[in-house]
Design a protein around this motif. Structure first.
Motif, short mmCIF file in Angstrom:
data_model
loop_
_atom_site.label_atom_id
_atom_site.label_comp_id
_atom_site.label_asym_id
_atom_site.label_seq_id
_atom_site.Cartn_x
_atom_site.Cartn_y
_atom_site.Cartn_z
N VAL A 124 0.82 -1.20 0.00
CA VAL A 124 0.00 0.00 0.00
C VAL A 124 0.86 1.26 0.00
CG1 VAL A 124 -1.76 1.29 1.26
CG2 VAL A 124 -1.88 -1.19 1.15
N SER A 125 1.88 1.30 0.82
CA SER A 125 2.73 2.49 0.88
C SER A 125 3.84 2.40 -0.16
CB SER A 125 3.33 2.66 2.27
OG SER A 125 4.22 1.61 2.55
N VAL A 126 4.35 3.56 -0.52
CA VAL A 126 5.43 3.61 -1.49
C VAL A 126 6.68 4.17 -0.82
CG1 VAL A 126 4.00 3.80 -3.56
CG2 VAL A 126 4.61 5.86 -2.33
N ASN A 127 7.78 3.52 -1.08
CA ASN A 127 9.07 3.98 -0.56
C ASN A 127 10.17 3.33 -1.38
OD1 ASN A 127 8.94 1.36 0.38
ND2 ASN A 127 8.61 1.92 2.49
N LEU A 128 11.38 3.63 -1.03
CA LEU A 128 12.54 3.04 -1.69
C LEU A 128 13.04 1.87 -0.87
CD1 LEU A 128 14.51 6.26 -2.70
CD2 LEU A 128 12.99 4.90 -4.11
N PRO A 129 13.78 0.96 -1.49
CA PRO A 129 14.36 -0.13 -0.69
C PRO A 129 15.22 0.44 0.44
CG PRO A 129 14.68 -0.52 -3.04
CD PRO A 129 14.13 0.86 -2.90
N GLU A 130 15.11 -0.19 1.59
CA GLU A 130 15.80 0.33 2.79
C GLU A 130 17.30 0.49 2.59
OE1 GLU A 130 16.53 -0.96 7.40
OE2 GLU A 130 14.67 -1.61 6.43
N GLU A 131 17.91 -0.42 1.85
CA GLU A 131 19.36 -0.34 1.65
C GLU A 131 19.77 0.91 0.86
OE1 GLU A 131 17.72 -3.10 -1.51
OE2 GLU A 131 17.49 -2.94 0.66
N MET A 132 18.83 1.51 0.14
CA MET A 132 19.13 2.73 -0.62
C MET A 132 19.20 3.95 0.30
SD MET A 132 19.43 2.15 -3.80
CE MET A 132 20.10 0.52 -3.54
N THR A 133 18.56 3.89 1.42
CA THR A 133 18.42 5.08 2.25
C THR A 133 19.01 4.92 3.65
OG1 THR A 133 16.22 4.37 2.93
CG2 THR A 133 16.35 5.80 1.02
N ARG A 134 19.54 3.78 3.96
CA ARG A 134 20.04 3.52 5.31
C ARG A 134 21.49 4.01 5.43
NH1 ARG A 134 19.45 -2.40 6.41
NH2 ARG A 134 20.67 -2.34 4.52
N GLY A 135 21.78 4.69 6.52
CA GLY A 135 23.14 5.07 6.85
C GLY A 135 23.64 6.29 6.09
#
Length: 152
Positions: A21-32
């Motif tokens: 339902v929600s839209v976001n980027l893969p976590e590894e793209m935005t982590r750290g």
């Protein structure tokens, strides 16, 4: 004895996954890393996923905005090493439009503890909150009724 064929018509409950339902980027793209680094990675990911060349992206963004956006600008926005060339909000919006990567909006929302959902789910979310409030009010009504009866 002949081996029975497995049922191919019945779906397994274990194979079903709810729709995202929600839209976001893969976590590894935005982590750290710093926010600058995360933004550059997010832009780079959106560019890679779009299927457009950076030249095509720059041209489409230029058309969308009515102002020149060059491949070099796109390269700078996606580079973690280029600290002096930051994407503006209107160009970020154009990038979302051109790449069709709404996950970039989800990327921004996550900094504030929110998610981005398609508009079609807005009324469903409102319905859920309304039902929660009605349940809360019903519990309060029952409590008050019980107290009132106890005093009589």
């Amino acid at each position: 004895m002949a081996k029975q064929r497995s049922d191919t018509q019945t779906l397994s409950l274990f194979d079903w996954e709810p729709p995202k339902v929600s839209v976001n980027l893969p976590e590894e793209m935005t982590r750290g890393g710093t926010i600058d680094t995360q933004i550059a990675r997010a832009i780079s990911h959106a560019l890679a996923e779009s299927g457009l060349s950076r030249e095509e992206t720059a041209t489409a963004m230029s058309d969308y905005l009515g102002q020149e956006v060059t491949k070099n600008m796109i390269d700078a926005y996606a580079s973690q090493a280029r600290e002096t060339h930051k994407i503006t909000l209107e160009r970020f919006i154009a990038l979302i439009e051109v790449t069709k990567n709404i996950g970039l909006a989800g990327f921004v929302a996550q900094f504030f503890g929110h998610i981005v959902v398609p508009t079609k789910y807005g009324e469903l979310i409102d319905l859920h909150y309304t039902e929660e409030k009605l349940e809360e009010l019903e519990q309060k009504r029952l409590m008050l009724r019980t107290k009132w009866r106890a005093k009589r």
